[in-house]
Each structure stands twice: as C-alpha cells, then as structure tokens.
Enzyme design. Structure first.
Site, PDB file in Angstrom:
ATOM      1  N   SER A 198       2.255   1.389  -0.012  1.00 12.21           N
ATOM      2  CA  SER A 198       1.258   1.472   1.049  1.00 12.21           C
ATOM      3  C   SER A 198       0.268   0.341   0.855  1.00 12.21           C
ATOM      4  O   SER A 198       0.173  -0.241  -0.239  1.00 12.21           O
ATOM      5  CB  SER A 198       0.530   2.822   0.955  1.00 12.21           C
ATOM      6  OG  SER A 198      -0.656   2.835   1.724  1.00 12.21           O
TER       7      SER A 198
ATOM      8  N   TYR B 127      -3.679   9.857  -3.745  1.00 19.17           N
ATOM      9  CA  TYR B 127      -2.749   8.979  -3.033  1.00 19.17           C
ATOM     10  C   TYR B 127      -2.884   7.536  -3.504  1.00 19.17           C
ATOM     11  O   TYR B 127      -1.878   6.866  -3.798  1.00 19.17           O
ATOM     12  CB  TYR B 127      -3.016   9.081  -1.535  1.00 19.17           C
ATOM     13  CG  TYR B 127      -2.008   8.371  -0.662  1.00 19.17           C
ATOM     14  CD1 TYR B 127      -0.853   9.024  -0.244  1.00 19.17           C
ATOM     15  CD2 TYR B 127      -2.215   7.063  -0.232  1.00 19.17           C
ATOM     16  CE1 TYR B 127       0.072   8.382   0.573  1.00 19.17           C
ATOM     17  CE2 TYR B 127      -1.302   6.419   0.581  1.00 19.17           C
ATOM     18  CZ  TYR B 127      -0.160   7.081   0.980  1.00 19.17           C
ATOM     19  OH  TYR B 127       0.759   6.439   1.782  1.00 19.17           O
TER      20      TYR B 127
END
Length: 260
Positions: free
Chosen positions: A142, A155
């Site tokens: 990401s 995350y």
C-alpha cells in the site's frame, strides 16, 4: 464514491500457461482482479479467502480452485497448497482508531493476517520455486507501506513489515530465479475502502460524503480512486519476462501521493 469506474484493458502480454498462482484475499476487490488477470494469462489459480463462497465464485470465473482459509490461523495457513509458481499476498483488513484506543488483540490479528501469513506462505512456496529456478512473489502492499497516516497503527506497521519481508526474500531468491516485489496502491475502489468511510468520518469529524475527497484523495495528484484491474495489470507485468530484473522494488501506484 467518485466518478464512474475507469475501464482497464489488458495491455501487458504475458503467457503463464503451465504456471500455478496462489492469490490470497482472492474473493473480492484487488484479489479477484488479480486472480482473473492471471487466469487470463493462462495460469491455474488457487483462490484463497476467508469467505469460502466468494472464493468459489471467483475460482469458477477463473477456471481455478478455491480454498476457504482464515489467514489469522497459522495452522490453517500451513494447510494451503504452496507448491505454486506465483504467490500474490493480497489479503488485508483495516481498523481505524487512535493508538491509545487501539485494542491490542485487534492489532495482533491484523499482523497475523498481513505479516505472519505472507511469511508462512512464502516460506513454504520457496523450495518449489528454487527447485525449478523460477518464481514470482508479489505482495500487495500500500502507499501506507511507504507513508503513514494517523489512526492506522496496525495497518501501517503491518505494511511496513511486509515491505521488509519482501526485500529480504528478493535478496535470498535472486540466485534462484525468484523475484519479490511490492505493489503500493493508494485508495482502490474496493469494499475495504468503502467500509472505512464511516470510521474515517467519525474519527475526523466530517460527513461521510466528504471522506473520499478530503481524506482519501487529499494527497494524490490524480483525483480518483484506483481500479482493481489497474493493480492486476501491474501484477501481470511483474510476472512477464521483461520484468525479470525487477526485484526488491516497491512500486507506487498512487496517483502522485508519494511525490509530495
């Protein structure tokens, strides 16, 4: 969430006939797009997802097979067929909360799914790849593997850990014809992104209708969500012969976010 989805044609020619690919989180979103793209290139695809019915539906589209697996369970991960030529570690989840309110068990769960499970899968896949002198490991990281945002402690730290794991595997696998890379998208048009809108609105104190524009796209130069098929097309390129020298890389697909 934004304008209509953008059509993404298959532009990378890659022949994966005779190869077997494993895609985690393959029942929806990016994982589904990756599974279908690899199947279109001729690979036999194993679709892994906690949602067994979703995995079966995608496997039927891809003429592959499904495995319903909870990646938070290491014993279940060890039962996955890892004699594969391509691994796509895509499965992930999100939780939005300030660090002081972040439940430790939720933090640990996210790391089991997004760090420990990829490690276990790669660890078991490498002997087969090494034996044949060819392998492709693509970790769907990401932009948060390269940058941080508030309220996403688990995350962000998990994606940073996945980046490090990918680089180590790249260094170890180079002599065996195995490449390992990360794809780093910004916000992709998926159910995972949609599910964050309410949490983001509450945390930032803004209406849900403003979250995409003011939070998700604020740092990107290109003001739209990424389509899952755009991620899948980059994956296809990383499996192609011209990409054989690309390893240990983190490839930003972020509309200019990291250019800031």
């Amino acid at each position: 969430m934004t304008a209509e989805p953008v059509a993404v044609p298959h532009v990378v020619h890659v022949d994966l006939a005779g190869r077997t690919a494993l895609v985690t989180g393959g029942g929806s979103g990016i994982g589904r797009a990756c599974a279908l793209r690899l199947a279109a290139a001729g690979a036999k695809v194993i679709v892994v997802d906690r949602n067994t019915e979703a995995a079966k539906a995608v496997a039927a589209e891809a003429d592959g097979r499904a495995e319903g697996v909870d990646l938070a369970d290491p014993a279940a991960v060890d039962r996955i067929d890892a004699a594969v030529d391509i691994v796509v570690n895509n499965a992930g989840l999100q939780h939005v909360a300030p660090v002081q309110d972040f439940a430790p068990e939720r933090f640990a769960h996210i790391h089991r799914v997004m760090v420990e499970a990829p490690f276990l899968i790669i660890r078991r896949a490498l002997p087969h790849m090494y034996a044949q002198g060819w392998g492709r490991i693509v970790n769907i990281s990401s932009v948060h593997g390269l940058r941080a945002s508030p309220y996403k402690a688990a995350y962000v730290s998990a994606k940073h850990a996945l980046e490090g794991l990918s680089k180590v595997v790249a260094l170890e696998g180079a002599a065996h014809g195995v490449t390992a890379n990360c794809i780093n998208p910004a916000y992709v048009r998926t159910a995972l992104v949609e599910s964050q809108i309410a949490d983001q609105a509450s945390t930032h104190g803004i209406p849900e209708t403003e979250v995409v524009e003011k939070i998700m796209l604020a740092r990107a130069a290109i003001k739209r969500l990424i389509e899952p098929e755009e991620v899948a097309e980059l994956l296809a390129y990383l499996c192609s012969p011209p990409a054989a020298f690309i390893t240990g890389a983190s490839i930003a697909l972020d509309g200019g976010w990291t250019a800031n």
